[in-house]
Design an enzyme around this catalytic site. Structure first.
Site, PDB file in Angstrom:
ATOM      1  N   HIS A   5     -12.262  54.884  83.396  1.00  0.00           N
ATOM      2  CA  HIS A   5     -12.659  53.540  83.815  1.00  0.00           C
ATOM      3  C   HIS A   5     -12.943  53.491  85.323  1.00  0.00           C
ATOM      4  O   HIS A   5     -14.018  53.053  85.750  1.00  0.00           O
ATOM      5  CB  HIS A   5     -11.550  52.541  83.436  1.00  0.00           C
ATOM      6  CG  HIS A   5     -11.851  51.134  83.828  1.00  0.00           C
ATOM      7  ND1 HIS A   5     -12.375  50.219  82.946  1.00  0.00           N
ATOM      8  CD2 HIS A   5     -11.711  50.487  85.003  1.00  0.00           C
ATOM      9  CE1 HIS A   5     -12.546  49.065  83.570  1.00  0.00           C
ATOM     10  NE2 HIS A   5     -12.142  49.196  84.825  1.00  0.00           N
ATOM     11  N   HIS A  53     -16.660  53.094  87.562  1.00  0.00           N
ATOM     12  CA  HIS A  53     -16.999  52.117  88.605  1.00  0.00           C
ATOM     13  C   HIS A  53     -17.825  52.742  89.736  1.00  0.00           C
ATOM     14  O   HIS A  53     -18.461  52.011  90.499  1.00  0.00           O
ATOM     15  CB  HIS A  53     -15.732  51.521  89.210  1.00  0.00           C
ATOM     16  CG  HIS A  53     -15.192  50.320  88.488  1.00  0.00           C
ATOM     17  ND1 HIS A  53     -15.956  49.205  88.231  1.00  0.00           N
ATOM     18  CD2 HIS A  53     -13.951  50.050  87.997  1.00  0.00           C
ATOM     19  CE1 HIS A  53     -15.201  48.291  87.605  1.00  0.00           C
ATOM     20  NE2 HIS A  53     -13.974  48.783  87.441  1.00  0.00           N
ATOM     21  N   TYR A  56     -14.239  41.998  80.828  1.00  0.00           N
ATOM     22  CA  TYR A  56     -14.107  43.408  80.424  1.00  0.00           C
ATOM     23  C   TYR A  56     -14.651  43.637  79.016  1.00  0.00           C
ATOM     24  O   TYR A  56     -15.594  44.380  78.801  1.00  0.00           O
ATOM     25  CB  TYR A  56     -12.632  43.834  80.443  1.00  0.00           C
ATOM     26  CG  TYR A  56     -12.027  43.996  81.805  1.00  0.00           C
ATOM     27  CD1 TYR A  56     -11.592  42.897  82.534  1.00  0.00           C
ATOM     28  CD2 TYR A  56     -11.871  45.252  82.376  1.00  0.00           C
ATOM     29  CE1 TYR A  56     -11.009  43.046  83.791  1.00  0.00           C
ATOM     30  CE2 TYR A  56     -11.284  45.413  83.634  1.00  0.00           C
ATOM     31  CZ  TYR A  56     -10.864  44.303  84.334  1.00  0.00           C
ATOM     32  OH  TYR A  56     -10.302  44.462  85.569  1.00  0.00           O
ATOM     33  N   GLU A  93     -10.730  51.065  91.821  1.00  0.00           N
ATOM     34  CA  GLU A  93     -11.825  52.030  92.006  1.00  0.00           C
ATOM     35  C   GLU A  93     -12.243  52.205  93.462  1.00  0.00           C
ATOM     36  O   GLU A  93     -13.438  52.236  93.763  1.00  0.00           O
ATOM     37  CB  GLU A  93     -13.012  51.563  91.175  1.00  0.00           C
ATOM     38  CG  GLU A  93     -13.684  50.238  91.615  1.00  0.00           C
ATOM     39  CD  GLU A  93     -13.075  48.974  91.043  1.00  0.00           C
ATOM     40  OE1 GLU A  93     -11.879  48.994  90.680  1.00  0.00           O
ATOM     41  OE2 GLU A  93     -13.794  47.956  90.977  1.00  0.00           O
TER      42      GLU A  93
HETATM   43  N1  BES Z   1     -11.120  46.679  89.693  1.00  0.00           N
HETATM   44  C1  BES Z   1     -10.144  46.576  88.661  1.00  0.00           C
HETATM   45  C2  BES Z   1      -8.831  46.028  89.134  1.00  0.00           C
HETATM   46  C3  BES Z   1      -8.920  44.629  89.721  1.00  0.00           C
HETATM   47  C4  BES Z   1      -9.665  43.641  89.126  1.00  0.00           C
HETATM   48  C5  BES Z   1      -8.208  44.327  90.864  1.00  0.00           C
HETATM   49  C6  BES Z   1      -9.732  42.378  89.691  1.00  0.00           C
HETATM   50  C7  BES Z   1      -8.275  43.071  91.430  1.00  0.00           C
HETATM   51  C8  BES Z   1      -9.042  42.080  90.838  1.00  0.00           C
HETATM   52  C9  BES Z   1      -9.913  47.930  87.981  1.00  0.00           C
HETATM   53  O1  BES Z   1     -11.068  48.679  87.835  1.00  0.00           O
HETATM   54  C10 BES Z   1      -9.423  47.650  86.588  1.00  0.00           C
HETATM   55  O2  BES Z   1     -10.154  47.082  85.834  1.00  0.00           O
HETATM   56  N2  BES Z   1      -8.198  48.034  86.299  1.00  0.00           N
HETATM   57  C11 BES Z   1      -7.588  47.848  85.007  1.00  0.00           C
HETATM   58  C12 BES Z   1      -7.595  49.097  84.226  1.00  0.00           C
HETATM   59  C13 BES Z   1      -8.665  49.260  83.256  1.00  0.00           C
HETATM   60  C14 BES Z   1      -8.478  50.547  82.474  1.00  0.00           C
HETATM   61  C15 BES Z   1      -8.940  48.094  82.362  1.00  0.00           C
HETATM   62  C16 BES Z   1      -6.133  47.527  85.206  1.00  0.00           C
HETATM   63  O3  BES Z   1      -5.677  47.598  86.351  1.00  0.00           O
HETATM   64  O4  BES Z   1      -5.457  47.226  84.248  1.00  0.00           O
HETATM   65 ZN    ZN Z   2     -12.377  47.891  86.350  1.00  0.00          ZN
END
Ligand code: BES
Ligand code: ZN
Length: 569
Positions: free
Chosen positions: A272, A276, A358, A248
């Site tokens: 998603h 954020h 999550y 994000e």
């Molecule tokens: N901010 C996260 C990705 C992240 C989390 C990067 C922790 C590094 C450390 C992003 O918003 C996220 O949650 N991505 C998910 C997708 C979502 C639809 C659940 C992913 O990458 O799978």
């Molecule tokens: Zn996220």
């Protein structure tokens, strides 16, 4: 609000950096960033400014009485201690990154869609910003910044900020994990007045079509939780080695190309990352133990967006899929990782990134919503985002605000600090899924089913509902090896590995060699590692594929498959 962050050497309680000026050359020839950062802070009353670094080469520090790089910790990196005179309010650090920087991925032309030019992108969350910028790398510190980025002729740079050519500006204070940069040969297409998409030329049309509903999504959140406060909302489609689904970064979400399904079926990821912009980027977790405040709220918002834009049935399906995956993952986690407020002392904060923050987080919010009613809960959330806008807060701050503004009978202590899902939690249900479960049962009795109208979500639930999947028949009837949807293909390949279905193995190898998304790689490699032949296969594939994975994915997979000899970091 003062909280110690165990994942940073910095002492913002003594000197707090407020603004950064970045001036960087992108040196593809040496796989380094080279340049300087100017750190601006309140006039110093303390003799020492401490910033985080990891594997940086510090060349000089201007406007300082001296500097010293401390001992390197394997998780935290090394503190850079800068001596400053009383009243000093800026220093300039000249530095270069090193080719192994954990927050950077340098791609060869062959790893891009266009195959002609190299590509670079950053990934700063959770504590990787320090591997490309010396700064106070804690989400408890927010900075504004300006950037100037030079790239070789023909390549463009983008930062997650307001953009004007090679100049970038972020005038809303952001935590360091949201500072982001990418460079390559990129096309841009508008999606609306204030949103658009960047991608390499071969993907740009597919990306524009896939993300056509973005403006609708922005409006949907704005109606519920107040104005979008970041100016533009653009997306950047990265090459397939990107280790996450999405990130994000403010004004510019980074996304995996594996969500370009052709039918908008995987755009929950856009919902998603967009969400954020409120939960995370506006109101930010103060430490990585409070990560669930970012992700739990975001999953809750994501589902509310899906419901508004695509209807109730779609939302229910996503919620049930989420709950099932949570239960599955939780079963393999130690009790101490099944809590929302997690103890990460001595651990890499990336380890806390399970489905618990999550999905358990989102379930808590859904449970509160059920008790107080949607209208009151939405009013609460909107005032929460306004009240804490541009601040970094702890779980205790949230609980205090909730108790004051919206008292509930829910045992919050149990939700936050005890493992598992409390009794009385909201329990999402989907009528469409009940149908598909019946279909799955019928199919397993040898009867035909008609999948011609199944959505991606129905497919996933069908496959996951099979009790003893006949893999040969699945492939014969549904040609799953040829599935074009990455989620369906991943689910199929995972089942094929589990069931030892050899005709899928070439596809497994191809998938593992082309996709770097950790969520896909981790389960398949883990499953392969369960048998001796699988282990041999996993090691052989990993040895070849590893160099193409992002350092973050490499670190995870080194722990599962084992680092190839001579490559351990
Ligand atoms: N901010 C996260 C990705 C992240 C989390 C990067 C922790 C590094 C450390 C992003 O918003 C996220 O949650 N991505 C998910 C997708 C979502 C639809 C659940 C992913 O990458 O799978
Ligand atoms: Zn996220």
């Amino acid at each position: 609000m003062e909280h110690m962050d165990v994942h940073s050497w910095s002492r913002p309680d003594r000197i707090r950096v407020r603004h950064l000026e970045l001036d960087l050359d992108v040196r593809f020839d040496r796989k380094i960033l080279d340049g300087s950062v100017t750190l601006r802070f309140d006039p110093a009353t303390d003799p020492e400014l401490v910033v985080d670094t990891r594997d940086l080469q510090i060349h000089s520090v201007e406007n300082a009485a001296g500097f010293e790089l401390g001992e390197r910790d394997p998780i935290l990196g090394a503190p850079l201690k800068i001596q400053v005179e009383p009243g000093c309010s800026w220093v300039r650090v000249r530095y270069s990154t090193t080719p192994g920087a954990t927050g950077l991925q340098w791609l060869e032309p062959a790893q891009t869609a266009g195959k002609q030019h190299p590509f670079l992108y950053t990934q700063s969350q959770a504590i990787h910003a320090r591997s490309w910028i010396p700064l106070q790398d804690t989400p408890g510190v927010r900075v504004t910044f300006q950037g100037r980025v030079r790239t070789p002729h023909g390549l463009n740079a983008v930062m997650a900020a307001e953009r004007a050519g090679v100049h970038f500006k972020m005038d809303r204070p952001v935590p360091p994990y949201l500072i982001a940069l990418a460079a390559g040969v990129l096309e841009f297409r508008p999606l609306g007045e204030r949103c658009g998409v960047f991608a390499e030329a071969p993907l740009i049309d597919a990306a524009r079509a896939e993300f056509a509903d973005t403006e609708k999504m922005i409006r949907a959140v704005e109606e519920m939780y107040g104005p979008y406060r970041w100016g533009r909302y653009d997306l950047l489609v990265l090459p397939p080695s990107f280790p996450f689904g999405g990130m994000e970064n403010p004004c510019l979400t980074f996304a995996t190309p594996t969500i370009l399904a052709g039918d908008k079926s995987l755009v929950s990821l856009v919902a998603h990352e967009l969400a954020h912009s409120w939960s995370g980027n506006l109101v930010t977790n103060a430490t990585w133990s409070d990560f669930w405040l970012n992700e739990g709220f975001t999953v809750y918002l994501e589902r509310r967006i899906l419901e508004k834009v695509y209807g109730h049935e779609r939302e229910e399906m996503e919620a049930v899929l989420g709950r099932r995956e949570l239960d599955r993952e939780m079963a393999s986690l130690p009790e101490s990782d099944r809590v929302l407020h997690i103890d990460l002392k001595g651990r890499d904060p990336d380890d806390g990134c399970t489905l618990v923050p999550y999905e358990k987080g989102a379930l808590l919010l859904r449970t509160i919503e059920r008790e107080v009613g949607r209208e009151r809960f939405d009013r609460f959330l909107r005032s929460y985002f306004d009240h804490f806008a541009f601040q970094s807060i702890t779980t205790a701050d949230f609980l205090g605000y909730l108790r004051r503004e919206l008292p509930v009978r829910i045992d919050l202590e149990e939700w936050i600090s005890r493992p598992g899902i409390p009794a009385g939690a909201a329990d999402p249900q989907s009528g469409a899924f009940e149908q598909i479960e019946a279909d799955a049962a019928r199919w397993e009795q040898g009867k035909p089913v008609d999948p011609s109208a199944w959505s991606t979500q129905l497919w996933l639930h069908f496959l996951r509902s099979l009790k003893a999947p006949d893999l040969e028949r699945l492939e014969r009837e549904f040609r799953l090896n040829e599935a074009g949807n990455s989620e369906i293909l991943h689910q199929w390949l995972l089942m094929a590995v589990e069931g030892g279905f050899d005709p899928a193995l070439p596809r497994v190898e191809q998938f593992l060699s082309t996709v770097g998304r950790r969520k896909f790689l981790k389960p398949i490699y883990s499953e392969l590692m369960k048998t001796p032949e699988g282990q041999e296969r996993a090691r052989r594939i990993y040895e070849k594929a590893r160099a193409g994975y992002h350092p973050i994915a490499q670190a995870t997979l080194d722990g599962i498959v084992g680092a190839p000899v001579g490559q351990a970091r």
